[in-house]
Design an enzyme around this catalytic site. Structure first.
Site, PDB file in Angstrom:
ATOM      1  N   LYS A 249       0.841  -1.205   0.000  1.00 45.06           N
ATOM      2  CA  LYS A 249       0.000   0.000   0.000  1.00 45.06           C
ATOM      3  C   LYS A 249       0.873   1.250   0.000  1.00 45.06           C
ATOM      4  CE  LYS A 249      -3.625   1.951   2.937  1.00 45.06           C
ATOM      5  NZ  LYS A 249      -4.549   1.629   4.034  1.00 45.06           N
TER       6      LYS A 249
ATOM      7  N   GLY B 219      -4.852  -2.537   5.368  1.00 45.62           N
ATOM      8  CA  GLY B 219      -4.073  -3.655   4.824  1.00 45.62           C
ATOM      9  C   GLY B 219      -4.739  -4.999   5.064  1.00 45.62           C
ATOM     10  N   ARG B 220      -5.152  -5.251   6.311  1.00 39.82           N
ATOM     11  CA  ARG B 220      -5.722  -6.559   6.634  1.00 39.82           C
ATOM     12  C   ARG B 220      -7.149  -6.727   6.130  1.00 39.82           C
ATOM     13  NH1 ARG B 220      -4.659  -3.299  10.701  1.00 39.82           N
ATOM     14  NH2 ARG B 220      -6.237  -2.693  12.236  1.00 39.82           N
TER      15      ARG B 220
ATOM     16  N   GLU C 105      -4.490  -7.752  15.076  1.00 43.06           N
ATOM     17  CA  GLU C 105      -4.018  -6.410  14.742  1.00 43.06           C
ATOM     18  C   GLU C 105      -5.174  -5.419  14.901  1.00 43.06           C
ATOM     19  OE1 GLU C 105      -0.806  -6.225  11.707  1.00 43.06           O
ATOM     20  OE2 GLU C 105      -2.131  -4.768  10.769  1.00 43.06           O
TER      21      GLU C 105
ATOM     22  N   LYS D 192       8.268  -1.045  12.550  1.00 48.07           N
ATOM     23  CA  LYS D 192       8.908  -0.557  11.331  1.00 48.07           C
ATOM     24  C   LYS D 192      10.020   0.454  11.682  1.00 48.07           C
ATOM     25  CE  LYS D 192       4.982  -1.372   8.161  1.00 48.07           C
ATOM     26  NZ  LYS D 192       4.095  -0.910   7.106  1.00 48.07           N
TER      27      LYS D 192
ATOM     28  N   HIS E 224      -4.736 -34.208  17.102  1.00 52.44           N
ATOM     29  CA  HIS E 224      -3.615 -35.055  17.506  1.00 52.44           C
ATOM     30  C   HIS E 224      -2.486 -34.243  18.103  1.00 52.44           C
ATOM     31  CE1 HIS E 224      -5.448 -38.567  15.563  1.00 52.44           C
ATOM     32  NE2 HIS E 224      -5.989 -37.632  14.809  1.00 52.44           N
TER      33      HIS E 224
ATOM     34  N   GLU F 186      10.640  -4.695   4.346  1.00 51.66           N
ATOM     35  CA  GLU F 186      10.757  -6.086   3.892  1.00 51.66           C
ATOM     36  C   GLU F 186      10.371  -6.209   2.416  1.00 51.66           C
ATOM     37  OE1 GLU F 186       9.260  -5.004   6.596  1.00 51.66           O
ATOM     38  OE2 GLU F 186       9.400  -6.440   8.264  1.00 51.66           O
TER      39      GLU F 186
HETATM   40  C1  G6Q Z   1      -2.372  -4.214   7.997  1.00 52.18           C
HETATM   41  C2  G6Q Z   1      -1.165  -3.549   8.426  1.00 52.18           C
HETATM   42  C3  G6Q Z   1       0.109  -4.198   7.950  1.00 52.18           C
HETATM   43  C4  G6Q Z   1       0.461  -3.848   6.516  1.00 52.18           C
HETATM   44  C5  G6Q Z   1       1.897  -4.285   6.219  1.00 52.18           C
HETATM   45  C6  G6Q Z   1       2.298  -4.007   4.801  1.00 52.18           C
HETATM   46  O1  G6Q Z   1      -3.488  -3.845   8.271  1.00 52.18           O
HETATM   47  O2  G6Q Z   1      -1.229  -2.218   8.129  1.00 52.18           O
HETATM   48  O3  G6Q Z   1       0.115  -5.584   8.091  1.00 52.18           O
HETATM   49  O4  G6Q Z   1      -0.427  -4.453   5.633  1.00 52.18           O
HETATM   50  O5  G6Q Z   1       2.763  -3.657   7.120  1.00 52.18           O
HETATM   51  O6  G6Q Z   1       2.185  -2.657   4.512  1.00 52.18           O
HETATM   52  P1  G6Q Z   1       2.301  -2.153   3.022  1.00 52.18           P
HETATM   53  O7  G6Q Z   1       1.163  -2.735   2.240  1.00 52.18           O
HETATM   54  O8  G6Q Z   1       2.238  -0.654   3.084  1.00 52.18           O
HETATM   55  O9  G6Q Z   1       3.604  -2.648   2.505  1.00 52.18           O
END
Ligand code: G6Q
Length: 550
Positions: free
Chosen positions: A208, A269-270, A355, A506, A386, A214
C-alpha cells in the site's frame, strides 16, 4: 466525544450479575432441560449455518448482550461505516472495505467522490490484465508465456492473498505456479524462485505504502534476479507489476503507472484481500471466480447491514466473543477449519483479529479497564486433534473453538469426507458434554485411571457449516469474521482499524539496522541486554567460525 466507561454501563453490570448467578450452568443440563435449544441458537444466512447452542449461554445472556450492543451504539456504528464516515479516528480515515465488493452502480462517497466507480474501474483493468496473462497474450520480454507468478508483500499485503490462493487452489490454473514472498529472510525469496525461469516469471509487488522495508528489499532482490537472468532493464516492464496506493514510489522503483493497480487509504491492509491486493488470486482463479468471491463478501455485507441483531451472524459471533472473553475470561480462541484448503485461514485471521483488536486504550485515549482482543490460533482439523486438542479437552483453561466445515468435499476420496466431518461434529459434542466419572467407571476403567479419563465438558464452541468451499463461500466467511471483529471493537470502544504497534516495529528495525551494518561498531545507547545482543550478533556474523569450531 467521551463515552461512559464500558464496565460502568448498567448493561455490563447486568451481564456480570447474570454470569455470577448462572454462568456455571453446565451445557449438559442446559441441553437436557430444553429440547429446542439447538434450533433456537442456530442462525443461517448467506449460505452459512451457525450453530452456537454449544456456547455457555441462555436466552437471557443473548438478550443482555444485545442490550449491551445497543447501548454501545453497534447499530449506529455499522451504518456509519457503510456511509463512509471516518470511523478510523486515530488515522482520520473512512473504513470502506465494503465498497470493494459493492456492485457497480451502487454509490458510496468519500469526500464527494464515488469510490464504487473507482473500484470497478480497477477491477476491470485487473480482469483485462489477468485474461491477457492467462491466455498468453501478455508475454515476457523474450516472448515466452508467463507461467510463474511471484507475489511480494507482507502483513496485510500477503496473508490475504496467500490464504485465498490456498483456499481456492481447487479453482486455480494448474499449469501456472504461484509463490508468495514476505519475509526479509533471504531464504524466502531464494526458495520461492530457485527453480523458476525468469523469462516466464511475473512479480507482483504488493505494498500500500510502497515503502515497507521487507517488501522493498525483496522487490529489489527480485529486480536484481530478473536483470541477472535477462540482462536487460527492458525486461522490467513485462515482468513487474505493482499494487499500491503510492504512485510516486511505484514510479521511482521503475514500474510504469500503466502497470500499477491502485487501492486507497480507506482500505486497511488486513481488509484488502478483495482489492487489487488480490491480483494473484484473480490470476489464479480467473476474473469470474474472483467476482463470485466478491459477491459472497457483498452478500454478507448486506446481511450485516440489514439483519436484526438477534439474527445477524457477525453481530452474534461478536457478542459470543465478548461473552467468552470478558465474562468467562477465556484469553484465546481456537479456529479449526475441517478443510485442508483452509490451512492458512487461521494465520490470516490472526492478523485480522489481533491487529484489529489488540488495543489497550479506548477511542478517547483512556486505558481500558477490561480485556480486549483474545489470542487467535489454530490448525486444520483433524490434525489439531492429535496435538493441541488435549489442552482444550482437559487443560485448566477455557479455549472457545470455532469449527468450520463443508457438506461437500472438493476432492471426494472414498468415505474420507464423512470421516473428516464426523471428527468435527464429535469434537464439539465431546467438548460440551464431556464424560463423567460414572460414565468412565461404567466402561470398566481401573479406579486409579478414572480421574485421568474424566472430561468435565462445558467447553464452548461455535460450528459453522456451508455447502461447499466455493469462491462465494470464502467471501461470506471472511466478511463474517471482518464484521465480527469490528463489532467487538465497537463494544470495547477501541479503534479496530489502526495499527500503531506495527508502525513501531517498522521504526525500531530501521534504527537497529543502522547499528548492524557499519564496519566499526557505533556507540550503542540501548539497555545493557540490547547492546550485548547487537555486539554478540556482530561477532557471530563476522567470525570465521560461527559455530565455534574451526
Ligand atoms: C495491515 C497492516 C500491515 C500492513 C503491512 C504491509 O493492516 O497495516 O500488516 O499491511 O505492514 O504494509 P504495506 O502494504 O504498506 O507494505
Amino acid at each position: 466525544m467521551t463515552s461512559p466507561d464500558l464496565v460502568t454501563r448498567p448493561q455490563w453490570q447486568a451481564l456480570k450479575k447474570h454470569f455470577a448467578q448462572s454462568g456455571q450452568q453446565h451445557l449438559r443440563d442446559l441441553f437436557a432441560a430444553d429440547s429446542t435449544r439447538s434450533e433456537r441458537f442456530t442462525v443461517e444466512a448467506c449460505g452459512l449455518y451457525l450453530d452456537y447452542s454449544k456456547q455457555r449461554i441462555v436466552d437471557q445472556t443473548m438478550r443482555l448482550l444485545r442490550e449491551l450492543a445497543e447501548c454501545c451504539g453497534v447499530p449506529e456504528r455499522i451504518q456509519a461505516m457503510f456511509r463512509g464516515e471516518r470511523i478510523n479516528t486515530t488515522e482520520k480515515r473512512a473504513v470502506l472495505h465494503i465498497a470493494l465488493r459493492a456492485p457497480a452502480g451502487e454509490k458510496i462517497s468519500v469526500d464527494g467522490r464515488d469510490v464504487v466507480e473507482d473500484v470497478n474501474t480497477v477491477l476491470d483493468r485487473m480482469a483485462e490484465f489477468c485474461e491477457q496473462v492467462r491466455d498468453g497474450t501478455w508475454l515476457g520480454h523474450s516472448g515466452k508465456r508467463i507461467r510463474n507468478i511471484v507475489s511480494i508483500g507482507i502483513g496485510g499485503s500477503d496473508l490475504g492473498p496467500v490464504m485465498a490462493y490456498e483456499a481456492l487452489r481447487h479453482y486455480s490454473r494448474r499449469d501456472m505456479r504461484f509463490r508468495f514472498v514476505s519475509n526479509v529472510d533471504g531464504t524466502d525469496f531464494v526458495e520461492a524462485t530457485h527453480d523458476l525461469d525468469a523469462n516466464e516469471t511475473l512479480f507482483i509487488i504488493c505494498s500500500k505504502t510502497f515503502t515497507t522495508l521487507e517488501t522493498m528489499t525483496n522487490a529489489h532482490a527480485a529486480r536484481a534476479w530478473l536483470l541477472k537472468q535477462s540482462g536487460t532493464e527492458h525486461a522490467i516492464a513485462k515482468h513487474f507489476v505493482a499494487v499500491s496506493s503510492n504512485a510516486e514510489e511505484v514510479q521511482k522503483f521503475g514500474i510504469d503507472s500503466a502497470h500499477m493497480f491502485r487501492f486507497w487509504d480507506w482500505v486497511g491492509g488486513r481488509y484488502s484481500m478483495d482489492s487489487a491486493i488480490g491480483l494473484s488470486t484473480m490470476l489464479a482463479i480467473g476474473p469470474d471466480h474472483f467476482r463470485q468471491m466478491l459477491a459472497g463478501f457483498h452478500a454478507m455485507d448486506e446481511h450485516f447491514r440489514s439483519a436484526p441483531l438477534e439474527r445477524n451472524l457477525p453481530v452474534l459471533m461478536a457478542l459470543l466473543a465478548v461473552w467468552n472473553n470478558n465474562f468467562l475470561a477465556a484469553a484465546t480462541v481456537a479456529v479449526v477449519p475441517y478443510d485442508q484448503y483452509l490451512k492458512r485461514f487461521t494465520a490470516y485471521l490472526q492478523q485480522l483479529t489481533m491487529e484489529s483488536n489488540g488495543k489497550h486504550v479506548t477511542l478517547d485515549g483512556k486505558q481500558v479497564g477490561y480485556a480486549t482482543g483474545p489470542v487467535y490460533w489454530g490448525e486444520p482439523g483433524s490434525n489439531g486433534q492429535h496435538s493441541f486438542f488435549q489442552l482444550i479437552h482437559q487443560g485448566t483453561r477455557i479455549v472457545p473453538c470455532d469449527f468450520i466445515g463443508f457438506g461437500q468435499p472438493l476432492n471426494a476420496l472414498g468415505d474420507q469426507h464423512d470421516v473428516l466431518m464426523a471428527n468435527l461434529i464429535a469434537q464439539g459434542e465431546a467438548l460440551a458434554f464431556g464424560k463423567t466419572a460414572d460414565q468412565v467407571r461404567a466402561e470398566g476403567t481401573d479406579e486409579a485411571l478414572v480421574p485421568h479419563r474424566t472430561f468435565e465438558g462445558n467447553r464452548p464452541s461455535n460450528t459453522i457449516l456451508a455447502a461447499k468451499l466455493t469462491p462465494h463461500a470464502l467471501g461470506t466467511l471472511v466478511a463474517l469474521y471482518e464484521h465480527s471483529v469490528f463489532v467487538q471493537g465497537v463494544i470495547w470502544n477501541i479503534d479496530s482499524f489502526d495499527q500503531w504497534g506495527v508502525e513501531l516495529g517498522k521504526q525500531l528495525a530501521r534504527k537497529t539496522i543502522a547499528e548492524l551494518s557499519p564496519k566499526t561498531l557505533p556507540n550503542l545507547s540501548h539497555d545493557s541486554s540490547t547492546n550485548a545482543l547487537i555486539r554478540r550478533y556482530r561477532q557471530l556474523r563476522d567470525s570465521d567460525h560461527p559455530g565455534g569450531v574451526a
